[in-house]
Scaffold this motif. Structure first.
Motif, PDB file in Angstrom:
ATOM      1  N   LEU A 193      33.528  45.075  21.738  1.00 55.01           N
ATOM      2  CA  LEU A 193      33.878  46.222  22.363  1.00 55.01           C
ATOM      3  C   LEU A 193      35.232  46.435  22.454  1.00 55.01           C
ATOM      4  N   ILE A 194      35.522  47.201  21.363  1.00 52.42           N
ATOM      5  CA  ILE A 194      36.942  47.696  21.006  1.00 52.42           C
ATOM      6  C   ILE A 194      36.959  49.229  20.941  1.00 52.42           C
ATOM      7  N   GLY A 195      37.953  49.718  20.923  1.00 49.10           N
ATOM      8  CA  GLY A 195      38.230  51.300  20.427  1.00 49.10           C
ATOM      9  C   GLY A 195      37.420  51.972  21.518  1.00 49.10           C
ATOM     10  N   ASP A 196      36.929  52.920  20.758  1.00 51.02           N
ATOM     11  CA  ASP A 196      36.028  54.114  21.331  1.00 51.02           C
ATOM     12  C   ASP A 196      34.990  53.689  22.128  1.00 51.02           C
ATOM     13  N   VAL A 197      34.303  52.586  21.476  1.00 54.33           N
ATOM     14  CA  VAL A 197      33.190  52.009  22.158  1.00 54.33           C
ATOM     15  C   VAL A 197      33.600  51.466  23.617  1.00 54.33           C
ATOM     16  N   PHE A 198      34.573  50.640  23.694  1.00 54.20           N
ATOM     17  CA  PHE A 198      35.089  50.231  24.829  1.00 54.20           C
ATOM     18  C   PHE A 198      35.504  51.046  25.984  1.00 54.20           C
ATOM     19  N   ILE A 253      27.437  38.977  34.370  1.00 53.79           N
ATOM     20  CA  ILE A 253      27.789  40.384  35.182  1.00 53.79           C
ATOM     21  C   ILE A 253      29.188  40.479  35.444  1.00 53.79           C
ATOM     22  N   MET A 254      30.130  41.578  34.825  1.00 52.66           N
ATOM     23  CA  MET A 254      31.348  41.681  35.142  1.00 52.66           C
ATOM     24  C   MET A 254      31.522  42.530  36.410  1.00 52.66           C
ATOM     25  N   ASP A 255      32.313  42.071  37.504  1.00 58.99           N
ATOM     26  CA  ASP A 255      32.293  42.982  38.592  1.00 58.99           C
ATOM     27  C   ASP A 255      33.083  44.577  38.052  1.00 58.99           C
ATOM     28  N   LYS A 256      33.974  44.501  37.180  1.00 58.47           N
ATOM     29  CA  LYS A 256      34.818  45.506  36.819  1.00 58.47           C
ATOM     30  C   LYS A 256      35.371  45.459  35.592  1.00 58.47           C
ATOM     31  N   LEU A 257      35.441  46.426  34.985  1.00 58.86           N
ATOM     32  CA  LEU A 257      35.768  46.400  33.313  1.00 58.86           C
ATOM     33  C   LEU A 257      37.292  46.965  33.406  1.00 58.86           C
ATOM     34  N   GLU A 258      38.161  46.199  32.880  1.00 65.11           N
ATOM     35  CA  GLU A 258      39.452  46.745  32.870  1.00 65.11           C
ATOM     36  C   GLU A 258      39.896  46.845  31.366  1.00 65.11           C
ATOM     37  N   ASP A 259      40.953  47.201  31.220  1.00 65.92           N
ATOM     38  CA  ASP A 259      41.496  47.427  29.741  1.00 65.92           C
ATOM     39  C   ASP A 259      41.812  45.973  29.308  1.00 65.92           C
ATOM     40  N   LYS A 260      42.252  45.031  29.945  1.00 68.17           N
ATOM     41  CA  LYS A 260      42.387  43.748  29.274  1.00 68.17           C
ATOM     42  C   LYS A 260      41.047  42.907  28.864  1.00 68.17           C
ATOM     43  N   ASP A 261      39.982  43.619  29.333  1.00 66.65           N
ATOM     44  CA  ASP A 261      38.765  42.987  28.911  1.00 66.65           C
ATOM     45  C   ASP A 261      38.213  43.631  27.743  1.00 66.65           C
TER      46      ASP A 261
END
Length: 1671
Positions: free
Chosen positions: A1245-1250, A1216-1224
């Motif tokens: 998880l890249i591009g539009d999917v991310f 579980i990730m607390d927060k999804l950021e751009d670097k993730d």
């Protein structure tokens, strides 16, 4: 004169064995100079003796007095038990000589008596001094039993001059000899230090001795005695002295003065305030280089007070004399300390240290020992010993000489049982033959295969005939298998016996047994790991943990190392002092209490491992004897660099142990370390050891939170500062890495002896770091378990001794590792304790073999074959013995033995027979019970050369693997093969009872192999078989037939099973539950014994056997069979062909490189708080499964950002990730490992999917924060109720009492009359009769102190259209069935709906034809009624009418049949109503209203007017108070133009008050209108509002109250009908937009006003409250 220290000038060295030649030569020279000096004094004394008699007498008296006093003092000092040194004023001794010399003089009696008195006085003083000293000496407790011996010894050791005084010297030349002065030096006790320090009692004795000595030397009595004696002498002697005598006396006085000064200085040193001073080495030990086998002795002298305690070290490890009593001897004699090492060898090469310590400090002195070896093979020291004993390895013995020694053990020790604390002894008498005196055996003792060396716990003795081993204080560590090995050169014999040591009785009932085998691991400067083994006895309560105690070597004070018990059997102990040595012990604790302590560990020094290794290593050049020590200049100001190679070497739930290497950049100054920790994923570093830095590159971190992940790093520090930190460790989870083992399995007991049982078991699965096993036994039915061993045994087999013969026992086993003890295994099957052979019964010898036949015959030998005995006697047959005899003329001769040694095969060639002689044979079988009865003599066979061409009979035909429809037949090839090689075999069979001609061949073609599986048997039928061999010449004679065998599968029959384990190992497994104690598993390939073990490993334990393939290949193809001996034919086989081999190899590869099956691949989802959950699920995971989490090829760990979890029970792995950021953005991979099985799953998880996932997570995060206050669970929506109203509805949550809700339409607040209670969590806003004017944007807001939430609903455009469609649908569904109603105008068809909206389209159909509306036929809506009006109906209007309602999507129909009777009745009613309408229309009526009440002031004018109507014109009349009233002068009544009526009173009076009624009447009806007139006087006051109507009808500040009218000419039903039909008529005008009659205008306007009022009064409703729009 050579210079010597003051303590050596007048003494020989304390230890004459101290071989310091330079010091000895210095002492000798000094003594020679002393003797020369004494001779000078002797000559002066002789000259003086030849003087005058008076002077001689006085001088003699003076001399005698002083000498006697000195002697008394010295003698008293020598008579003390300590007798360390002599103490006096002037050191004149040789008292015996002086006494004789005094007697030789002619002394005056008076002078003599005075002299005697003085002497007595001096003696008494000296005796007081001696008594005082003796008091201290007795308290000091020297421990000598014989004081005389002590005195003599001290005379020799300490005062050699006093010993010379015993010689009877009468020469006058010696009378003036100066006697050496003995310095008073305190001595220590005479005690052999053995590594254990003084007790507290001895320290008290030392303190008491010190007080006594101080008092003794502080009095100065000896000096005062000398002064008294001298004063007396001076009083009696006044003779004038010569110059020589004066010079001599002056010199003596100077010497005496110096002596007194030295004494006073010594006394000053003994001042209490200045007494305590640190240790100081007066003489340091010196280094030695010696030959091997020599003894060496180190000496040193130490000063200091209190008396320093001296400890000897070898390579910084304390020397334990008790452990090596024959090796080391440590002594302390009067301050001289010595260490003697006996029979030195290369292991003694080391650096030795003497450490002296008292309360003021510690000091050390070092010396080195180098041992050299002679170049010869034999030690030269033996060559001078005469008859000596030499090990065979060093002796010169002939080759193979040792093989002629025979070693026997007599009077052997058996299995021994003892208890902790007892003394146990093992012994054997050894007989060696031949006895060669110069060759003596080496006696070695082993415990569990490990050589035992003598120690304080174990003593060994060899008398030359008997070897013994004594356990002085038995502990559970001493339990095991003891082996005595007697070695003679390369040959040795052994004897073994088991020793059991049970727990000592616990001090506290129910307390556990003591732990055992305490060891110190990974010792460092201030840190050591202590390990131990758990006890087998827990006292009936589970062990809660262990306490670890430590004690510094040299003290008796034990310190507990841990505050709370630890369960893990390893514990890091920190806080040690560098250079000190420690011992440890462990105690177990349970609910009942604490156990007895374990045996102490071996001493361990707190040293750096590098220093320890350096000190233990041998010198690089031992032949030189040189030890070079270099010191480098310290590099100041160098801040150390970061440590390297930091790693976690051990992690448990209680602590984590770190290890690192010192930095390269550190200078030459010592460094220390600071350890820091932080939670993984953060940078919040905290220092662990904040107070004291650690010295060791090891550290144990405690106080960590279980289950959390931590990172660690280390900094170095020195005087220059603190260096940079090391690289942080990987994240480490605080949890036990070592699991408690699972219980062992398959416990199988087998008989051994009358008092023992062999127990075997299988190792528990996934076992790690097993220490061993504990076995327990219990008498069946008792429920009481006893341990069979108290020291964990390794292996999976153990012999349990000490059992009761004849009793039945069950056994259980538990595994042990550092994490703890496993659960107990399942109980074994009961077994009765009896001897293995015969199960406790006497064995019988086997029965006789039978069916003896000749397999081959030549001229001088014959080969016999026979069948195995039918009864083996209960044990395996070990061999056969064959006898033969000649038969001459039918008369048998004497039996002869054919073989001396038993043969194992059932075929044997008998040699050296006579050709053409007839022989008979008999065979006897043998087993452990002995040789059985021989068989009956065979039939006679003639020994002659066989010349037949066909082969002889096969032999040893047997069957195996008997089943209900098959068996396997085995045989051996004929001994006689004929004239050509054997080409194959034919097998014949028949039923046992069948005749000979019933033999039939099983195979048509000859078999090349010597086995055959015969199938197709009939279950339950008995068969016999035989085999024939064939060659080119033909088929030979058949073999003997087999014993009958019944085709049946016996109950419990098992087959060989192939198995591929988790490691991919392929094995064949066979189990047997019918085994006897002597049964064995015998495996074969293609029914041939397996001799090549390079391809197959066979392991048999208990009733199971396993054949493991090392590398299955084509060479392993074949039939594998297993036979269990000493059973009733238990056997089975398994065939591995090429196809089966491929299957097994594929399965092996799958198991060797297994893949964890996944129930679902890696997936991602958004949680409630906006957290991102990555998860996958495996189908199954074991308890040891683990997962690695990788992001973009880099492993990530549990921390603040990532929360990772592996659920072995469900197979769920999640992160579980607390927060999804751009670097993730990237690739996420879960790598699973479960034992050898692995698998991984990735998610990209890249591009539009991310971005989509990130946005969704952010939305969910906001949603979660929104939901922390009042919020909407379901957003604002609409629904149409059954009443066709529109309800705006939303569901809310997290509501409290203070929460408010506000509604808005197009940003304008909608006022709600009542507060919402939120009981059901639903908020609604009801909009009745929804229409286009209700279009707009609706909002609802929830708010309180925690926040607010907004929900919006747009009811515009398409959304509004959809809602209206639904409203229309509901309205259409609410329509009632069509009904028929007659009116004055015609016939009306109608249906009621809940309410009507314009969006609902209405159509009418007549007889399936759409109606076209005209003035006669029209449709409309009146309120909730939809109607079709047919004015002036005709017969053509008959038929079926259908009303169609269209809601925008769907049509809804309502139908009615207007024909027949329905039409007739409606038409008749129409005619009636038409006439009634005409009458109602023309009826007389009052149109303009009169007020109901008129209040007027007296004297005012009253004018009332109204309008009347009727056709014909009605008649008008007035009534006053229900009486007829006509016009007069006061009241004028008028009726003009047929419609205007007026009532006028010019001046009203009180008489005019009353009720006036206007009555209008024509032929159609009458109507009355009432008005009440109230006249008040001028002075009267009224609360009633006034209304004065002028003649012109203008209002004059009065309110007109509407009046009531009544029609009197119409019946009640007519009035109701009129009331019912009025409204539809008005609506008709509105719906058809017709212009009504001018006479109806008031009515139409009234209806319109009414409709407007209804629309104005239309309201929107909440759930329970109405709402109105407020600007």
């Amino acid at each position: 004169m050579m210079s010597l220290p003051f303590y050596q000038r007048h003494h020989d060295h304390y230890d004459r064995a101290y071989r310091h030649k330079a010091l000895q030569s210095t002492v000798s020279q000094y003594q020679k100079e002393t003797k020369s000096k004494s001779a000078v004094y002797a000559q002066g004394s002789a000259a003086y003796a030849r003087g005058s008699a008076a002077y001689r007498h006085a001088s003699a008296a003076d001399f005698s007095l002083e000498s006697s006093a000195a002697y008394s003092h010295g003698s008293s000092a020598h008579n003390l038990e300590s007798a360390a040194y002599s103490y006096g004023s002037t050191a004149y001794d040789h008292a015996a000589v002086q006494s004789k010399r005094s007697a030789a003089y002619s002394l005056d009696s008076e002078a003599l008596s005075k002299s005697s008195a003085a002497y007595s006085h001096g003696s008494e003083s000296i005796n007081k001094l001696a008594a005082a000293y003796r008091l201290g000496s007795e308290t000091y407790g020297l421990g000598l039993k014989d004081s005389n011996l002590m005195i003599e010894d001290q005379s020799y050791k300490m005062s050699p001059k006093a010993k010379r005084a015993r010689q009877h010297l009468v020469s006058e030349d010696k009378e003036n000899e100066a006697i050496d002065y003995s310095v008073p030096i305190f001595t220590g006790r005479e005690v052999n230090i053995s590594g254990i320090t003084d007790t507290e009692e001895e320290r008290i004795k030392e303190s008491a001795a010190y007080v006594a000595k101080r008092n003794l030397f502080a009095t100065g009595e000896g000096v005062s005695v000398s002064k008294v004696a001298k004063s007396v002498s001076e009083e009696e002697h006044h003779e004038k002295k010569s110059r020589k005598v004066a010079i001599r006396e002056s010199a003596e006085r100077v010497a005496l003065k110096k002596t007194l000064e030295d004494t006073q200085a010594f006394h000053k040193k003994l001042n209490q305030d200045k007494l305590l001073h640190p240790p100081e080495f007066i003489i340091e030990p010196r280094s030695h280089t010696i030959w091997e086998k020599q003894n060496v002795k180190f000496h040193c002298t130490v000063a200091g007070w209190p008396v320093p305690r001296v400890t000897w070290y070898k390579n910084n490890v304390p020397i334990d004399v008790q452990a090596h009593p024959d090796k080391y001897t440590i002594e302390n004699r009067y301050g001289l300390h010595s260490l003697e090492i006996s029979t030195c060898d290369f292991d003694d090469i080391a650096q030795y240290r003497a450490s002296a310590m008292n309360v003021k400090g510690e000091v050390s002195a070092y010396a080195s020992l180098v041992v050299k070896r002679y170049k010869g093979e034999i030690d030269a020291s033996h060559l001078h010993a005469g008859t000596f004993s030499m090990p065979l390895s060093l002796g010169v013995t002939p080759h193979g000489f040792a093989s002629r020694f025979e070693i026997k053990f007599i009077d052997k020790f058996e299995v021994t049982f003892g208890r902790e604390g007892e003394t146990m002894s093992l012994g054997c008498t050894v007989v060696i033959s031949p006895d060669i005196k110069r060759f003596k055996p080496d006696i070695e003792w082993y415990r569990n295969g490990v050589l035992i060396t003598p120690s304080k716990w174990v003593q060994m003795h060899w008398t030359g005939e008997r070897a013994s081993l004594t356990l002085t204080h038995a502990n559970k560590e001493d339990e095991g298998l003891y082996t005595l090995r007697v070695v003679m050169g390369e040959y040795y014999e052994e004897y073994s016996g088991y020793v059991f040591v049970r727990d000592a009785d616990a001090e506290i009932p129910g307390a556990p047994g003591a732990p055992l085998d305490v060891q110190c691991l990974d010792a460092n400067k201030d840190y050591v790991i202590v390990s131990w083994k758990q006890p087998a006895v827990d006292g009936g309560n589970p062990i809660l943990g262990y306490f670890i105690d430590r004690c510094e070597v040299g003290t008796t004070h034990w310190t507990q190392c841990n505050e709370t018990p630890v369960k893990f059997a390893r514990f890091p102990v920190t806080g040690l002092i560098e250079g000190r040595s420690y011992i440890f012990r462990v105690r177990a604790v349970n609910r009942a209490g604490v156990s007895l302590p374990s045996r102490v560990s071996e001493p361990v020094a707190a040293l750096d491992p590098a220093d320890r290794a350096r000190l233990r290593s041998h010198p690089s050049a031992p032949w030189t004897g040189q030890i070079i020590v270099t010191e480098e200049e310290p590099a100041e100001g160098v801040i150390p660099g970061p440590p390297t190679d930091l790693q976690v070497i051990e992690a448990t739930k209680n602590y984590v142990v770190l290890s690192w290497k010192p930095p390269g950049q550190r200078g030459h100054e010592g460094i220390m370390y600071f350890v820091e920790k932080c939670i993984a994923g953060t940078e919040d570093w905290q220092r662990v050891n904040t107070e004291i830095p650690v010295k060791s590159p090891r550290f144990a971190v405690f106080d960590l939170s279980e289950g959390k992940s931590y990172c660690f790093r280390v900094r170095c520090c020195n005087s220059a500062g603190i260096g940079e930190p090391s690289e942080a460790t990987e994240a480490t989870v605080v949890d036990d890495k070592l699991d408690i083992p699972k219980p062992p399995g398959r416990i199988m007991p087998t008989r051994n002896t009358d008092t023992s049982v062999v127990v075997t078991w299988t190792e528990p699965p996934d076992a790690k770091e097993l220490v061993g096993y504990y076995i327990e036994s219990s008498v069946v039915g008792s429920g009481h378990w006893e341990p069979c061993n108290n020291n964990p045994v390794k292996g999976t087999r153990f012999i349990c001794h000490g059992l009761v013969n004849g009793e039945k026992y069950i056994f259980r086993v538990r595994a042990v590792n550092a994490a703890g003890l496993s659960e107990f295994s399942q109980d074994s099957e009961p077994i009765e304790v009896q001897a293995a052979i015969g199960g406790g019964l006497l064995h019988a010898a086997p029965s006789p073999p039978y069916d003896i036949t000749v397999l081959e015959s030549v001229r001088d030998s014959m080969v016999l074959g026979w069948k195995q005995p039918k009864a083996t006697g209960g044990t395996e047959i070990t061999g056969y013995y064959v006898n033969y005899r000649e038969v001459i003329g039918g008369v048998p001769g004497k039996w002869r033995e054919a073989n001396i040694k038993a043969i194992s095969e059932r075929a044997y060639r008998i040699e050296n027979l006579k050709e053409n002689m007839v022989y008979q044979f008999q065979v006897a079988a043998a087993n452990l019970a002995g040789v059985g009865t021989p068989s009956l003599p065979s039939k006679p066979f003639k020994c002659e050369e066989w010349t037949i061409a066909v082969p002889g009979p096969p032999h040893d035909v047997t069957y195996t693997e008997v089943r209900k429809d098959s068996l396997v037949l085995l045989w051996k090839e004929p001994v006689y093969t004929g004239r050509s090689p054997i080409a194959g075999y034919y097998i014949d069979m028949k039923e046992t009872e069948a005749k000979e001609e019933r033999w039939r061949s099983v195979n048509e073609k000859p078999l090349q192999k010597k086995f055959l599986k015969i199938a197709g048997l009939t279950e339950g039928v008995s068969y016999v078989f035989r085999v024939r061999a064939t060659n080119q010449a033909g088929v030979g004679r058949p073999s003997d037939i087999t014993d009958p065998v019944v085709a049946e599968t016996r109950p419990g029959t098992k087959e060989v099973v192939v198995n591929v384990d988790d490691d991919g190992v392929i094995s064949l497994n066979f189990e047997c539950d019918q085994m006897s104690p002597n049964s064995k598993f015998v495996w074969s390939k293609n029914y041939e014994p397996i001799e090549d073990d390079s391809r197959l490993d066979i392991d048999s334990k208990g009733g199971k056997s396993k054949a493991v393939f090392k590398n299955l290949g084509e060479d392993d193809l074949g039939i594998y069979s297993c036979v269990v001996t000493d059973t009733d034919g238990v056997s089975s086989s398994y065939t591995i062909d090429e196809e089966e081999m491929k299957r097994l190899l594929a399965l092996s590869h799958e198991h060797k490189f297994p893949t964890i099956p996944l129930a679902s691949e890696l997936a991602v989802e958004i949680l409630e708080k906006g957290e991102v959950r990555f998860w996958l699920q495996a189908e199954k995971l074991s308890g040891n499964a683990k997962a690695n989490f990788v992001f973009n090829d880099k492993e990530i760990f549990n921390g603040e950002k990532y929360k990772m979890k592996v659920d072995q029970h469900t197979g769920l792995v999640e992160m579980i990730m607390d927060k999804l950021e751009d670097k993730d953005e990237g690739t996420y991979t879960f790598q699973l490992q479960d034992g050898k099985a692995t698998n991984q799953s990735s998610l990209v998880l890249i591009g539009d999917v991310f971005k989509k996932l990130r946005d969704e997570a952010e939305f969910q995060r906001k949603e979660w924060h929104r939901k922390q206050g009042p919020h909407f669970v379901d957003q604002l929506g609409w629904e149409v109720t059954d009443e066709c109203n529109v309800m705006l509805k939303c569901k809310v949550a997290n509501i409290k009492k203070e929460t408010h809700i506000v509604w808005y339409k197009d940003t304008r607040e909608i006022m709600v009359d009542e507060e919402h209670d939120f009981k059901d969590g639903v908020c609604t806003l009801l909009i009745s009769e929804f229409s286009k004017k209700d279009t707009g944007i609706y909002e609802v807001i929830l708010k309180d102190d925690r926040g607010k939430d907004i929900s919006e609903l747009k009811l515009t455009d398409t959304a509004f259209a959809d809602l209206m469609n639904e409203v229309c649908r509901r309205i259409a569904l609410s329509a009632t069935d069509l009904k028929i109603q007659s009116t004055a105008e015609g016939i009306r068809l109608y249906s009621f709906v809940t309410y009507y909206v314009e969006d609902l389209r209405v159509g009418w159909v007549h007889n399936d034809t759409q109606i076209r509306f005209t003035d006669r036929v029209k449709t409309g809506v009146t309120g909730e009624q939809i109607w079709l009006q047919i004015n002036e109906p005709t017969p053509q209007d008959k038929g079926k009418y259908t009303m169609e309602l269209f809601d925008g999507k769907t049509g809804h129909k309502k139908t009615v049949d207007l024909s027949g009777q329905a039409f007739d009745e409606a038409f008749a009613e129409f005619q009636r109503l038409k006439q009634a309408a005409i009458a109602e229309k023309n009826r007389a009526r009052v149109l303009g209203g009169l007020p109901d009440v008129v209040t007027i002031q007296e004297g005012k004018a009253l004018n009332l007017s109204c309008t009347v109507w009727g056709d014909p014109t009605p008649e008008v009349s007035w009534l006053k108070n229900e009486k007829s009233f006509v016009s007069d002068a006061n009241c004028i009544l008028k009726f003009e133009a047929g419609k205007n009526v007026s009532f006028t009173i010019s001046a009203v009076s009180t008489h005019d008050s009353g009720k006036y009624s206007l009555v209008v009447k024509n032929k159609y009806g009458t109507e009355t209108s009432d008005v009440t007139v109230i006249v008040i006087t001028v002075s009267g006051q009224t609360d009633t509002a006034k209304h004065t109507v002028s003649i012109s009808g203008q209002s004059q500040n009065n309110i007109t109250v509407p009046k009531k009218k009544k029609a009197t000419t119409m019946s009640k039903p007519q009035q109701e009908k009129e009331k019912k039909d009025i409204k539809p008529q008005v609506d008709e005008v509105i719906a058809t937009e017709e212009t009504s009659d001018s006479k109806e205008i008031p009515r139409v306007e009234k209806e319109k006003n009414t409709e407007n009022n209804q629309q104005t009064a239309k309201k929107t409703h909440g759930k329970a409250a109405a709402a109105r729009t407020v600007p």
